[in-house]
Design a protein around this motif. Structure first.
Motif, short mmCIF file in Angstrom:
data_model
loop_
_atom_site.label_atom_id
_atom_site.label_comp_id
_atom_site.label_asym_id
_atom_site.label_seq_id
_atom_site.Cartn_x
_atom_site.Cartn_y
_atom_site.Cartn_z
N GLU A 105 30.65 -10.54 26.40
CA GLU A 105 31.75 -10.16 27.28
C GLU A 105 32.69 -9.19 26.57
O GLU A 105 33.11 -8.17 27.13
CB GLU A 105 32.51 -11.41 27.73
CG GLU A 105 33.54 -11.13 28.81
CD GLU A 105 34.07 -12.42 29.41
OE1 GLU A 105 34.70 -12.34 30.48
OE2 GLU A 105 33.86 -13.50 28.82
N GLN A 106 33.00 -9.48 25.32
CA GLN A 106 33.89 -8.61 24.53
C GLN A 106 33.22 -7.26 24.25
O GLN A 106 33.85 -6.21 24.36
CB GLN A 106 34.25 -9.29 23.22
CG GLN A 106 35.22 -8.48 22.36
CD GLN A 106 35.61 -9.19 21.08
OE1 GLN A 106 35.36 -10.38 20.92
NE2 GLN A 106 36.24 -8.47 20.17
N LEU A 107 31.94 -7.28 23.91
CA LEU A 107 31.21 -6.04 23.62
C LEU A 107 31.19 -5.12 24.83
O LEU A 107 31.39 -3.90 24.71
CB LEU A 107 29.78 -6.37 23.21
CG LEU A 107 29.57 -6.90 21.79
CD1 LEU A 107 28.13 -7.39 21.61
CD2 LEU A 107 29.89 -5.84 20.75
N ILE A 108 30.97 -5.68 26.00
CA ILE A 108 30.90 -4.86 27.22
C ILE A 108 32.24 -4.20 27.50
O ILE A 108 32.30 -3.01 27.84
CB ILE A 108 30.44 -5.71 28.43
CG1 ILE A 108 28.96 -6.08 28.28
CG2 ILE A 108 30.66 -4.96 29.74
CD1 ILE A 108 28.45 -7.05 29.34
N GLN A 109 33.32 -4.95 27.36
CA GLN A 109 34.64 -4.38 27.61
C GLN A 109 34.97 -3.28 26.61
O GLN A 109 35.48 -2.21 26.99
CB GLN A 109 35.71 -5.48 27.55
CG GLN A 109 35.64 -6.50 28.68
CD GLN A 109 35.64 -5.86 30.06
OE1 GLN A 109 36.43 -4.96 30.35
NE2 GLN A 109 34.76 -6.33 30.93
N GLU A 110 34.68 -3.51 25.34
CA GLU A 110 34.94 -2.49 24.32
C GLU A 110 34.08 -1.25 24.56
O GLU A 110 34.55 -0.12 24.40
CB GLU A 110 34.65 -3.06 22.93
CG GLU A 110 35.65 -4.12 22.48
CD GLU A 110 35.26 -4.74 21.15
OE1 GLU A 110 34.22 -4.32 20.58
OE2 GLU A 110 35.99 -5.63 20.67
N SER A 149 23.57 -3.82 20.67
CA SER A 149 24.11 -5.16 20.46
C SER A 149 24.09 -5.97 21.76
O SER A 149 23.76 -7.17 21.75
CB SER A 149 25.55 -5.08 19.92
OG SER A 149 25.58 -4.46 18.66
N ILE A 150 24.44 -5.32 22.87
CA ILE A 150 24.44 -6.00 24.17
C ILE A 150 23.03 -6.40 24.55
O ILE A 150 22.77 -7.51 25.02
CB ILE A 150 25.09 -5.10 25.25
CG1 ILE A 150 26.59 -4.97 24.97
CG2 ILE A 150 24.86 -5.67 26.64
CD1 ILE A 150 27.27 -3.89 25.78
N GLU A 151 22.07 -5.49 24.36
CA GLU A 151 20.68 -5.79 24.68
C GLU A 151 20.16 -6.94 23.83
O GLU A 151 19.44 -7.82 24.32
CB GLU A 151 19.82 -4.54 24.48
CG GLU A 151 20.06 -3.46 25.52
CD GLU A 151 19.26 -2.20 25.26
OE1 GLU A 151 18.63 -2.10 24.19
OE2 GLU A 151 19.27 -1.30 26.12
#
Length: 329
Positions: free
Chosen positions: A187-192, A155-157
């Motif tokens: 930003e939210q995906l990376i933190q999770e 998802s981040i990629e």
């Protein structure tokens, strides 16, 4: 509708098993073994082990304090309060304050007995060992989070790719109609993802690092650069050749956003492009000068973006038992 989590299920089963085992052995106050099991089951294996050790040591200290205070002084509620005045600071100094609640149960058992004997201490020790032991056994199973981590990674990629698409479009057309949703989402995906990766480390006794966690940290640093890039791009109001060249470079780069490490290849391409810029004619107007200055700053930020990736050892996708899996190159 409600959902029963694996921790809830383990707590329910573990509590019942601890009480049954303690009752079968003939332990008095056997239900207390279930209480200790409930307190020792944690979210991760390492937390469970730390909680078990804290409670065991605190209970041993509590047995010593109870013997000293009740036998040397006398059995009275006032003595319980006096005991706690000394016992609680001792557990804090010993760094086992998690075990205070469990220990008070043991203290009250000894108080209720009215007399400290070897059999009583053996009984209390049995409650502690059964409660903690069952909790540790139940916590041996932790569901794998690897598939979820791979989902976060992909998802981040994908969001990085979409953000770069918007950058390319603006550099080529100076026309942007983008709501920026991918910025807050990434930003939210990376933190999770970092939180979940750290939890995965805590579920392995012999593992002290996690490729996923390092990967998400790397993406977090790159994302900070992307956030700095966007104002630079939107400040460019002139469509010039250098902007189109950078757009072509980003077009190529975005197609290779993956967990492998191709950063050195793109650093070389970026260096060659900078040399080509230096050999081009000087700006003909102030507006062109400002646009080229912004693009030069953009290139420098992209260089930092690639350097971050180059310092990260690549990881490759592999299938293991039919499931997605990552391993170091």
């Amino acid at each position: 509708m409600f959902r029963i989590g694996y921790r809830t299920a383990k707590t329910a089963v573990g509590t019942a098993v601890a009480i049954m085992v303690a009752q079968w052995i003939g332990i008095e106050n056997y239900v207390s073994a279930g209480i200790i099991t409930i307190l020792c089951i944690q979210n991760t294996q390492k937390k469970s082990l730390r909680a078990a050790w804290s409670r065991f040591l605190a209970c041993i200290i509590a047995m010593g304090f109870s013997t000293l205070f009740f036998e040397v002084l006398f059995y009275h509620p006032v003595i319980i309060g006096l005991l706690l005045l000394f016992f609680i600071p001792t557990t804090v100094m010993a760094n086992v304050k998690e075990g205070i609640v469990t220990s008070i149960v043991i203290i009250l058992h000894i108080y209720s007995a009215g007399n400290v004997t070897i059999d009583l201490l053996r009984n209390e020790l049995g409650i502690i060992i059964i409660g903690i032991g069952i909790a540790l056994i139940m916590n041996l199973y932790m569901p794998s989070v690897e598939n979820k981590l791979v989902e976060y990674l992909e998802s981040i990629e994908a969001n990085f790719n979409r953000i770069f698409c918007e950058v390319i479009n603006y550099l080529r057309t100076n026309d942007g109609d983008w709501d920026g949703r991918e910025i807050t989402e990434t930003e939210q995906l990376i933190q999770e993802a970092k939180t979940l990766a750290f939890k995965d480390v805590e579920n392995h006794f012999i593992r002290h690092e996690n490729l996923y966690y390092h990967y998400f940290k790397m993406r977090e640093k790159q994302f900070e650069i992307i956030q700095r890039l966007l104002p630079i791009v939107t400040s460019i109001s002139l469509n010039i050749e250098q902007g189109r060249m950078i757009a072509d470079f980003i077009e190529d780069l975005k197609e290779n956003i993956h967990r492998g490490n191709t950063a050195l290849l793109y650093l070389k391409k970026l260096y060659d492009m900078k040399i080509e810029f230096e050999q081009m004619e000087l700006p003909q107007s102030r507006e062109e000068f400002e646009a080229r200055a912004a693009l030069f700053q953009f290139v420098n930020e992209m260089e930092q973006y690639l350097l971050i990736k180059s310092s990260f050892k690549g990881i490759r996708k592999k299938k293991k038992n039919g499931k997605k899996h990552l391993e170091a190159n």
